[in-house]
Design a protein around this motif. Structure first.
Motif, PDB file in Angstrom:
ATOM      1  N   GLN A 298       0.847  -1.195   0.000  1.00 22.56           N
ATOM      2  CA  GLN A 298       0.000   0.000   0.000  1.00 22.56           C
ATOM      3  C   GLN A 298       0.880   1.241   0.000  1.00 22.56           C
ATOM      4  N   ALA A 299       0.740   2.082  -1.040  1.00 21.84           N
ATOM      5  CA  ALA A 299       1.596   3.264  -1.112  1.00 21.84           C
ATOM      6  C   ALA A 299       0.792   4.556  -1.128  1.00 21.84           C
ATOM      7  N   SER A 300      -0.514   4.470  -0.839  1.00 23.28           N
ATOM      8  CA  SER A 300      -1.300   5.701  -0.782  1.00 23.28           C
ATOM      9  C   SER A 300      -2.348   5.593   0.318  1.00 23.28           C
ATOM     10  N   GLU A 301      -2.914   6.736   0.672  1.00 23.19           N
ATOM     11  CA  GLU A 301      -4.013   6.772   1.643  1.00 23.19           C
ATOM     12  C   GLU A 301      -5.163   5.896   1.153  1.00 23.19           C
ATOM     13  N   LEU A 302      -5.443   6.054  -0.142  1.00 21.43           N
ATOM     14  CA  LEU A 302      -6.570   5.358  -0.743  1.00 21.43           C
ATOM     15  C   LEU A 302      -6.414   3.833  -0.664  1.00 21.43           C
ATOM     16  N   ALA A 303      -5.160   3.368  -0.750  1.00 22.89           N
ATOM     17  CA  ALA A 303      -4.916   1.919  -0.767  1.00 22.89           C
ATOM     18  C   ALA A 303      -5.499   1.258   0.477  1.00 22.89           C
ATOM     19  N   LYS A 304      -5.418   1.938   1.633  1.00 19.55           N
ATOM     20  CA  LYS A 304      -5.939   1.355   2.870  1.00 19.55           C
ATOM     21  C   LYS A 304      -7.450   1.193   2.795  1.00 19.55           C
ATOM     22  N   GLU A 305      -8.109   2.233   2.264  1.00 22.49           N
ATOM     23  CA  GLU A 305      -9.570   2.190   2.117  1.00 22.49           C
ATOM     24  C   GLU A 305      -9.982   1.049   1.184  1.00 22.49           C
ATOM     25  N   VAL A 306      -9.333   1.012   0.017  1.00 22.47           N
ATOM     26  CA  VAL A 306      -9.682   0.000  -0.979  1.00 22.47           C
ATOM     27  C   VAL A 306      -9.467  -1.393  -0.391  1.00 22.47           C
ATOM     28  N   ASP A 307      -8.349  -1.576   0.310  1.00 21.24           N
ATOM     29  CA  ASP A 307      -8.036  -2.900   0.838  1.00 21.24           C
ATOM     30  C   ASP A 307      -8.988  -3.317   1.955  1.00 21.24           C
ATOM     31  N   SER A 308      -9.460  -2.352   2.759  1.00 18.59           N
ATOM     32  CA  SER A 308     -10.374  -2.790   3.818  1.00 18.59           C
ATOM     33  C   SER A 308     -11.741  -3.131   3.222  1.00 18.59           C
ATOM     34  N   ASP A 309     -12.150  -2.424   2.155  1.00 20.64           N
ATOM     35  CA  ASP A 309     -13.385  -2.832   1.460  1.00 20.64           C
ATOM     36  C   ASP A 309     -13.222  -4.229   0.870  1.00 20.64           C
ATOM     37  N   TRP A 310     -12.059  -4.420   0.278  1.00 15.04           N
ATOM     38  CA  TRP A 310     -11.768  -5.713  -0.349  1.00 15.04           C
ATOM     39  C   TRP A 310     -11.751  -6.826   0.700  1.00 15.04           C
TER      40      TRP A 310
END
Ligand code: CUA
Length: 329
Positions: free
Chosen positions: A28-40
């Motif tokens: 994860q290299a961005s703020e957004l990556a954390k959001e996307v991954d927790s949805d996933w």
């Protein structure tokens, strides 16, 4: 002991939001990556839970109610209101939660914060160009860390797609219109930029790098990089432009045949043109081919080169010509 091992395997298979990627997902290299991954991860764990539950019930019922001597067939139940309410209401809540999570992440993804640092992106067959606020153009995307960056993207020819897995950012780049993505990089380092839309022969080589700088060093990098024409001898600057601006994707410098004529031993020779005439490859012909590539195409090649009018300054075209001259045999 066993439980610990199990947890470690499972957490590798599906990180619960925080952390750095895992077995299925890149770092994860961005703020957004954390959001996307927790949805996933939520979708993943729901699927894993129901897969286990349904498989267990399938096996259990198959054994419990199997046909065997002395076991009489009972009348099948036709209707069970509480059970039907349970299996309708619970999934309804689950899909609403999934929708809400994804929708809020999506809104965040498509709404660049005001005042974000802006970089213009051009996709073309088959490379990416990044234009910085001071007018400097680079083949790689350099950004400061912890800073919101908006990319304003368009294409010179066909549809491409800008994709950086570690940022969890992927967006189509179309000719004749602009699309945007934004991100705030959290990890210093280099990441691959891909084209995720099949765009022709060299689609798979349409690669660039994303370089995330320390915010304090970024301006210094930009100033130094922008000044390359006064720093380098023309032929060396020309070689850099050859690498960066997409010449390399089609013109080899080792004599190998490609989509376009090789630059090795090209300068000063006579070329056969598509219309049957011959032309001496000199400064003027190379310059014309850069700015008006369709006017005199070499025999045996398709007229596929995009024009560099407005995208290469005069001194830059001169530098490329100087570089091609060094490849005389
Ligand atoms: Cu550009 Cu695929």
């Amino acid at each position: 002991m066993f439980a610990e091992a199990l947890i470690s395997i499972v957490s590798r298979l599906a990180p619960l939001g925080a952390g750095g990627g895992g077995f299925w997902l890149p770092a994860q290299a961005s703020e957004l990556a954390k959001e996307v991954d927790s949805d996933w991860a939520l979708v993943y764990w729901l699927s894993a839970f129901f897969f286990a539950l349904i498989t267990f019930l399938l096996v259990f019922f198959s054994l419990r109610y199997r046909s065997r001597p002395g076991h009489k067939e009972e009348q099948t139940a036709s209707h069970n209101t509480p059970l039907e309410v349970v299996w309708s209401v619970i999934p309804t809540f689950l899909v609403v939660i999934l929708f809400w999570n994804s929708y809020t992440t999506f809104l965040q993804m498509v709404t660049p914060p005001a005042g974000a640092y802006e970089v213009l992106v051009t996709g073309q067959k088959w490379n990416w160009l990044f234009t910085y606020p001071n007018g400097y153009i680079d083949a790689d995307l350099h950004v400061p860390a912890e800073t919101p960056v908006t990319l304003v993207m368009t294409s010179e020819d066909v549809i491409h797609a800008f994709y950086v897995p570690e940022l969890r950012v992927k967006r189509d780049v179309m000719p004749g219109r602009y699309s945007k993505v934004w991100f705030s990089a959290t990890q210093l380092g280099e990441y691959d930029i891909f084209c995720a839309e099949y765009c022709g022969t060299s689609h798979s080589e349409m690669l660039s790098k994303l370089v995330v700088h320390e915010p304090a060093d970024y301006e210094a990098w930009l100033e130094e990089a922008s000044d390359f024409l006064s720093r380098m001898p023309p032929a060396e600057a020309g070689e850099m432009l050859y690498e960066q601006r997409g010449c390399k994707q089609c013109h080899s410098v080792d004599g190998s045949a490609g989509i376009a004529p090789t630059f090795l031993g090209l300068f000063g020779t006579e070329e056969q043109l598509a219309d049957g005439s011959r032309i001496l490859v000199d400064e003027n012909y190379v310059r014309e081919s850069i700015y008006d590539p369709m006017s005199r195409v070499t025999a045996g090649y398709d007229p596929v080169m995009p024009t560099y009018r407005g995208r290469l300054k005069d001194e830059e075209a001169t530098a490329i010509i100087e570089y091609i001259k060094t490849l005389r045999q």
